[in-house]
Structure formats: structure tokens, C-alpha cells
Design an enzyme around this catalytic site. Sequence first.
Site, short mmCIF file in Angstrom:
data_model
loop_
_atom_site.label_atom_id
_atom_site.label_comp_id
_atom_site.label_asym_id
_atom_site.label_seq_id
_atom_site.Cartn_x
_atom_site.Cartn_y
_atom_site.Cartn_z
N THR A 47 36.05 38.64 43.65
CA THR A 47 36.89 39.12 44.61
C THR A 47 36.93 38.86 45.90
O THR A 47 37.92 38.61 46.14
CB THR A 47 36.32 41.41 44.22
OG1 THR A 47 36.29 41.55 42.98
CG2 THR A 47 37.38 41.91 45.47
N THR A 48 35.99 38.67 46.42
CA THR A 48 36.27 37.61 47.92
C THR A 48 37.28 36.36 47.37
O THR A 48 37.49 36.28 49.16
CB THR A 48 34.79 36.96 48.20
OG1 THR A 48 33.86 38.45 48.04
CG2 THR A 48 34.68 36.23 49.26
N TYR A 110 41.02 50.95 37.55
CA TYR A 110 42.58 52.15 37.64
C TYR A 110 42.56 52.81 35.84
O TYR A 110 42.66 53.60 36.24
CB TYR A 110 43.72 51.30 37.88
CG TYR A 110 44.76 51.58 37.63
CD1 TYR A 110 44.83 52.22 38.82
CD2 TYR A 110 45.86 52.47 36.90
CE1 TYR A 110 46.50 52.93 39.04
CE2 TYR A 110 46.78 52.85 36.88
CZ TYR A 110 47.32 53.17 38.15
OH TYR A 110 48.28 54.67 38.47
N LYS A 164 25.73 41.44 38.39
CA LYS A 164 26.04 41.88 40.04
C LYS A 164 26.15 43.25 40.20
O LYS A 164 27.59 44.39 39.75
CB LYS A 164 26.73 40.98 40.77
CG LYS A 164 26.98 41.37 41.88
CD LYS A 164 29.01 40.51 42.06
CE LYS A 164 28.82 40.86 43.37
NZ LYS A 164 30.46 39.95 44.07
N ILE A 206 24.87 37.96 44.91
CA ILE A 206 26.08 36.74 44.54
C ILE A 206 26.48 37.45 46.04
O ILE A 206 27.64 38.52 46.44
CB ILE A 206 26.88 37.34 43.55
CG1 ILE A 206 26.30 36.64 42.03
CG2 ILE A 206 28.28 36.64 43.81
CD1 ILE A 206 27.04 36.69 41.11
#
Length: 294
Positions: A47-48, A110, A164, A206
Site C-alpha cells: 500500500t505504501t 470494496y 501482516k 512491515i
Amino acid sequence: MDTRFLGVGVALVTPFDANHDIDFPALQKLLHFVSDSGVNYLVVQGTTGETSTTTAQEKLDLLKFVQENNPKKLPIVYGLGGNNTRAVLETFKQTDLTGVDAVLSVCPYYNKPSQKGLIAHFTAIADASPVPVFLYNVPGRTVVNMKVETIAELAKLPNIIGIKDACGNFDQYMELASECPSDFLLISGDDNHVTPMVSVGWRGVISVIANAFPKEFTEMTWHAIEGRMDEAAAIQYRFLDMDAPLYAESNPVGIKKCLEIKGICSSEVRLPLVKASDELGMTLKAIMEKEGLI
């Protein structure tokens, strides 16, 4: 247990230039910075890394670049997931994962699948993946929380080696440590809670913060893993005031501003995200100065 993934994995940002193209020289600088500071493995296109706004080709280009510019030859985890199971399985077929040590696959977002749907989705991924799989539970982004019994069931699959988790629920963290096999890697997805999570059986993190502060965060995490809780807590508290501002304008806006302040890369992000406001930049710089982080 796969000991390659103990400690700190850094969820690498994707540096961009003023035209919002990938800044590969800046990425090379970041790779040397985090590697020389002692992180244990690299996470590409989590995501980062702004994976939602990088193209399929850019994802492959980023993976190849990290593989070819990995100064310490650290293990590599590659983000490969989504909310369309068939499309994810097709991506596995089309992606050469040679040299990748594991994939990180996010909980579908979603479409809000049931827990039964999550088990079916990740079972299909585990069957398709030629490398070990980490689950990624982040209900703040996906809406759906993977329940303890769901994770414990998936932990029985030999190709799913860990999770994670960034659910923010300590009861769930403790239950997972109690219910999952001892060789199942429990990895924090919440920088602000690493020390207490390790104290109840988690194995590392992480990390977003480790992009800009890899030395401090790696030292903290290993203090905790090796039982030096006072030393770990002392470092953890240095980042306490930073946590909320880092995410105030969404991730990775805050951490990219910290990296810009440290001269590693620019703070550019891709729309719909926008660069850190001047106010946020001043707040983060003040915290960094206060805690001796610049």
C-alpha cells in the site's frame, strides 16, 4: 518458521519526480539508505508504494529495479493481491516471481466478501503462488476484517506462512498468537504498536516509518524480539507523537514528507493523493527535531 522475515520489513515508497513519473535514482538512494541501516527485508508495491496508482508495467519495472539494486541482497516480498480473484490468479500466471521470496496479498476490498469468501479467495491464491504467501489484513482500507478463526484456518495451508495485520485490535492480536501455529509468522502492520505486539508473540513489522527511520526502528524491533523491552519502549515512545500526523493526510503522504526533509526523495504523490500541506510538513519536522531524528 521462515526466519528471513523476522524483524523489520520496510514497505518501500515509490518515489516520483515532478512529472509524477517513477524516480528510479531516488529509489536507488532509498534502497541503499534502508539497507545500510539494517532492515531485514524489502516489501515492493505494498500500500505504501501507491500500488493503486501504478500501472501493471510499472509494478514489474519496480520489482525488477529493486531486484537489480538490492545492495545487501535482502529478501524481497512483492505485493500481489486484489478484489477480483480471477484477475489476481491471472496476474500470478503473467508475473515472473523468480528471485521473489514471498508475496503479500491484501484482503479483498470494496466488495466486502464473507469470511467463507476470504478463505476461498486466499486458498486459490495459495494454490496459484509459486512462492510463500503472507496475508494482509487492513480493515481500515478494505472494510472487511479477517477474523481469528479465518486466519487460523488459512494458516493450515502450507503455502501461507504468515500475516501482516493492521486491524488495531489487541484482543485479536493476542488471540492470533494463541490460536495460530508457532511457525506462522505474525507480522505487525501498525508501527505504533510493534513493541506491545512483540511482547505477546508477534515476530516483527512491515513498516512505513522504516522508510525514513530504518536504523531506529530496526533497533527498536530487535530489542523487543530479544526481550529488551525497556530499550524497545524507549525508542517506541520517540515515535508516539509522529504516528497521527504521518497518516493525517493519508499514507504515504506523511512518510514521503519525512523522506524529503531527510533528503532521500521528493514528497510527490500521485492523484488522487496530494503532497503534504505546509502545516503537516512543519509538524513532522518539529517532531523529528524534538526526537533527534534529523
